[in-house]
Design a protein around this motif. Sequence first.
Motif, short mmCIF file in Angstrom:
data_model
loop_
_atom_site.label_atom_id
_atom_site.label_comp_id
_atom_site.label_asym_id
_atom_site.label_seq_id
_atom_site.Cartn_x
_atom_site.Cartn_y
_atom_site.Cartn_z
N ASP A 47 26.67 47.23 39.72
CA ASP A 47 25.88 46.24 40.38
C ASP A 47 26.91 44.98 41.05
OD1 ASP A 47 23.54 47.20 40.12
OD2 ASP A 47 22.81 45.97 38.51
N ILE A 48 27.64 44.67 39.94
CA ILE A 48 28.70 43.47 40.59
C ILE A 48 30.21 43.88 40.15
CG2 ILE A 48 29.38 41.20 39.78
CD1 ILE A 48 26.67 40.39 38.93
N VAL A 49 30.94 43.75 41.26
CA VAL A 49 32.42 44.16 41.08
C VAL A 49 33.14 42.96 41.06
CG1 VAL A 49 34.18 45.36 41.71
CG2 VAL A 49 31.99 46.31 41.63
N ALA A 50 34.00 42.26 40.13
CA ALA A 50 34.76 41.00 40.57
C ALA A 50 36.37 41.43 40.34
CB ALA A 50 34.66 40.10 39.55
N TRP A 51 37.16 40.89 41.31
CA TRP A 51 38.60 41.04 41.30
C TRP A 51 39.12 39.60 40.92
CZ3 TRP A 51 40.73 45.60 42.23
CH2 TRP A 51 39.78 46.70 42.90
N MET A 52 40.25 39.76 40.10
CA MET A 52 41.06 38.64 39.57
C MET A 52 42.61 38.97 39.67
SD MET A 52 40.06 38.84 35.51
CE MET A 52 40.36 37.31 35.27
N GLU A 53 43.40 38.13 39.73
CA GLU A 53 44.89 38.08 39.82
C GLU A 53 45.16 38.79 38.37
OE1 GLU A 53 47.26 35.82 42.20
OE2 GLU A 53 45.67 34.16 42.26
N THR A 54 46.17 39.64 38.31
CA THR A 54 46.68 40.34 37.13
C THR A 54 47.07 39.14 36.14
OG1 THR A 54 47.32 42.29 38.26
CG2 THR A 54 48.24 41.69 35.90
N GLN A 55 47.89 37.99 36.54
CA GLN A 55 48.47 37.05 35.54
C GLN A 55 47.10 36.30 34.96
OE1 GLN A 55 50.14 34.01 37.74
NE2 GLN A 55 48.70 33.89 39.47
N HIS A 56 46.07 36.13 35.66
CA HIS A 56 44.80 35.41 35.01
C HIS A 56 44.36 36.47 34.09
CE1 HIS A 56 44.47 32.94 38.90
NE2 HIS A 56 45.23 32.35 38.01
#
Length: 351
Positions: free
Chosen positions: A180-189
């Motif tokens: 349903d929901i896909v989110a991306w974040m920077e690896t450092q975070h």
Amino acid sequence: RNLDNQIMPTTENLSLASKKENGNNPCLKKEVTKSLAPAKKENGIKIVMKRGRKSSTQRPTCGLSNKTIVHEIARGRSRKTIRSTLEEEEEDSTLDASSEILQDLPSDTLLLLQCIQQSQQCVFIPLKVNSSRLVPAVLESQLYSKLEASDVGDSIVTQELQDLAEDNKIRRLVSANGRDIVAWMETQHYISAVKDANEYYSSNQTSTTSLEENQKSSKVISWFLKNLSKWTKKTISEEALKEALPTNQMIALDQCIDILVKRQILLPYKTKTFLFWLPHWGTVLSSISEAQNKILAQIKRSSYKELSVKAIESFQYTSMSASFLLHTLQAQGKIRVISRPAGNFAKLPEV
């Protein structure tokens, strides 16, 4: 007189000595020849010849700063357009330096992800130890919708996301059903959030063996973060964890999985398969779903099963902005936004 000639050579002697030295020095002769040669052009870019090779010591000043590039991407300009601008502005620079700038230019998708984070139009996941600190994540649907108006196609965005994940620059989080929901974040975070989750769980240990358990968990977390670059998909299998476990590891695989699951870094998904997770990610998903249901119910209660976008944005459904929630609903196909002379209206899709 002979003594005077030795101390102060005549102009004729100097000329002969200079010719003799230049004739025996091939490097100097080559340099003189090249300096007299006119400047050449390759692929429309001037190449200044110095000492018989292309000059690469001077890096031209780029006309677009990194901050400007980020905003240009957000406005719909693609990397292809920015490259053309760079080539036009740096036409009088050397070829090697211009190529270096183009190679160092980040991908459109990464620039846009960073731009959305800076604009605060993203999901924020609170940390456990210090809940006032937030980890930003950008929905995948936001990336596609922002770039669809430019000349960057969906296939390019998909490929760039895959490349960035394989380079361990970004991480992916999904909802519990995995779609349903896909989110991306920077690896450092992501790494900061994983360390925070371990610190929170370890500080709440009350057993007499807490010190030993904390040392064991620290080893497991270090091993997990060290192998992140090998696990780039939304899920990870028990077999993949086993393959990455060193043969001389004193901690068994079951214990490693137990530590990661207890700290909510991994979430059981299917048989011997886990989702990458964070402690407050489930809370964020629930908050999004609850706010979405409020908006849908409000639209259903309206006379024509549609509602002005301005009216929806005037309500506070949750800490997230209403425009962000409308975007998630539209990306999931739960509403349609229609443009009319009176403004934009959110409408339920026809069955």
